[in-house]
Design a protein around this motif. Structure first.
Motif, mmCIF file in Angstrom:
data_model
loop_
_atom_site.group_PDB
_atom_site.id
_atom_site.type_symbol
_atom_site.label_atom_id
_atom_site.label_comp_id
_atom_site.label_asym_id
_atom_site.label_seq_id
_atom_site.Cartn_x
_atom_site.Cartn_y
_atom_site.Cartn_z
ATOM 1 N N UNK A 1 -67.303 13.345 -33.693
ATOM 2 C CA UNK A 1 -68.590 12.704 -33.962
ATOM 3 C C UNK A 1 -68.569 11.289 -33.380
ATOM 4 N N UNK A 2 -69.687 10.855 -32.809
ATOM 5 C CA UNK A 2 -69.760 9.505 -32.240
ATOM 6 C C UNK A 2 -69.367 8.433 -33.253
ATOM 7 N N UNK A 3 -69.625 8.677 -34.511
ATOM 8 C CA UNK A 3 -69.327 7.700 -35.559
ATOM 9 C C UNK A 3 -67.928 7.867 -36.147
ATOM 10 N N UNK A 4 -67.170 8.875 -35.702
ATOM 11 C CA UNK A 4 -65.866 9.147 -36.312
ATOM 12 C C UNK A 4 -64.773 9.369 -35.266
ATOM 13 N N UNK A 5 -64.428 8.323 -34.514
ATOM 14 C CA UNK A 5 -63.361 8.503 -33.522
ATOM 15 C C UNK A 5 -62.000 8.661 -34.202
ATOM 16 N N UNK A 6 -61.046 9.224 -33.500
ATOM 17 C CA UNK A 6 -59.692 9.359 -34.045
ATOM 18 C C UNK A 6 -59.053 7.987 -34.271
ATOM 19 N N UNK A 7 -57.996 7.979 -35.059
ATOM 20 C CA UNK A 7 -57.232 6.749 -35.296
ATOM 21 C C UNK A 7 -56.625 6.259 -33.985
ATOM 22 N N UNK A 8 -56.428 4.966 -33.866
ATOM 23 C CA UNK A 8 -55.858 4.379 -32.652
ATOM 24 C C UNK A 8 -54.504 4.979 -32.295
ATOM 25 N N UNK A 9 -53.722 5.357 -33.286
ATOM 26 C CA UNK A 9 -52.376 5.892 -33.037
ATOM 27 C C UNK A 9 -52.396 7.261 -32.352
ATOM 28 N N UNK A 10 -53.550 7.922 -32.306
ATOM 29 C CA UNK A 10 -53.645 9.253 -31.699
ATOM 30 C C UNK A 10 -53.777 9.210 -30.178
ATOM 31 N N UNK A 11 -53.978 8.016 -29.619
ATOM 32 C CA UNK A 11 -54.268 7.896 -28.196
ATOM 33 C C UNK A 11 -53.024 7.656 -27.362
ATOM 34 N N UNK A 12 -53.082 8.109 -26.117
ATOM 35 C CA UNK A 12 -52.057 7.789 -25.136
ATOM 36 C C UNK A 12 -52.458 6.556 -24.353
ATOM 37 N N UNK A 13 -51.480 5.839 -23.831
ATOM 38 C CA UNK A 13 -51.685 4.679 -22.964
ATOM 39 C C UNK A 13 -52.467 3.545 -23.628
ATOM 40 N N UNK B 1 -46.168 9.695 -21.081
ATOM 41 C CA UNK B 1 -44.917 9.350 -20.414
ATOM 42 C C UNK B 1 -43.807 9.468 -21.442
ATOM 43 N N UNK B 2 -42.592 9.533 -20.971
ATOM 44 C CA UNK B 2 -41.428 9.661 -21.850
ATOM 45 C C UNK B 2 -41.574 10.817 -22.826
ATOM 46 N N UNK B 3 -42.191 11.915 -22.373
ATOM 47 C CA UNK B 3 -42.330 13.099 -23.213
ATOM 48 C C UNK B 3 -43.428 13.000 -24.254
ATOM 49 N N UNK B 4 -44.237 11.955 -24.201
ATOM 50 C CA UNK B 4 -45.298 11.775 -25.187
ATOM 51 C C UNK B 4 -46.555 12.537 -24.840
ATOM 52 N N UNK B 5 -47.431 12.641 -25.819
ATOM 53 C CA UNK B 5 -48.761 13.232 -25.650
ATOM 54 C C UNK B 5 -49.743 12.408 -26.448
ATOM 55 N N UNK B 6 -50.988 12.403 -26.001
ATOM 56 C CA UNK B 6 -52.002 11.676 -26.741
ATOM 57 C C UNK B 6 -53.386 12.028 -26.278
ATOM 58 N N UNK B 7 -54.369 11.562 -27.026
ATOM 59 C CA UNK B 7 -55.770 11.730 -26.646
ATOM 60 C C UNK B 7 -56.104 10.738 -25.549
ATOM 61 N N UNK B 8 -56.912 11.176 -24.594
ATOM 62 C CA UNK B 8 -57.243 10.325 -23.451
ATOM 63 C C UNK B 8 -58.645 10.607 -22.943
#
Length: 172
Positions: free
Chosen positions: A141-153, A49-56
């Motif tokens: 990798x199941x043991x290496x998720x992205x940083x929290x800041x990479x996600x949308x919503x 939203x508001x022109x943003x993008x993220x992992x979901x």
């Protein structure tokens, strides 16, 4: 807006959908797709939203009289392609999450609607590609998720909980 969810005659025009979302919560499903026996999982990049993008996660609205599992399968097909199938026996319920229109500390946020999502983790099989609202499909990798800041919503919180539950139940 172009219909991209295979909602058929249950597609709601944007103006009507905004009217509905301003008055009632919307029921959704989400899936953390685990990729076969690879030790990897996938996330999509999408507009937020508001022109943003993220992992979901993969997911969206449940249609009238549609079962939750049918909704998961439909969203996987329209987001990752018809060559991808969900191994339904593998589905593990992660939890029920609420996304609030108004931002609240520590809560999930989607200013477009108050959504309640039944969220699963489960195995997908097939060659996944980004379709519909997905701009890209990424694997991790199941043991290496992205940083929290990479996600949308704020979905990083949900993904971390889904991964913890999946690893606890399925990874030795």
């Amino acid at each position: 807006m172009q219909e991209h969810t295979n909602a058929g005659d249950q597609w709601i025009p944007e103006q009507d959908y905004r009217f509905i979302c301003a008055r009632v919560p919307i029921v959704c499903v989400d899936l953390l797709p685990v990729i076969g026996a690879t030790g990897r999982f996938g996330l999509i990049t999408r507009d937020t939203y508001d022109g943003g993008r993220g992992l979901n996660l993969v997911g969206g609205r449940v249609l009238l009289d549609e079962s939750l599992l049918d909704a998961v399968e439909r969203h996987v097909e329209v987001t990752l392609g018809t060559a991808v199938a969900v191994a339904l026996p593998s589905l593990t319920m992660v939890g029920v999450y609420q996304y609030y229109r108004e931002a609240r500390p520590g809560e999930l946020h989607d200013p477009r609607k108050n959504a309640v999502s039944v969220t699963y983790a489960g195995i997908i099989q097939g060659d996944a590609h980004a379709y519909g609202e997905a701009l890209a499909f990424h694997t991790f990798e199941l043991e290496s998720p992205p940083e929290l800041s990479a996600f949308g919503f704020g979905q990083g919180k949900v993904v971390y909980e889904a991964l913890a539950r999946w690893r606890r139940l399925h990874v030795s």
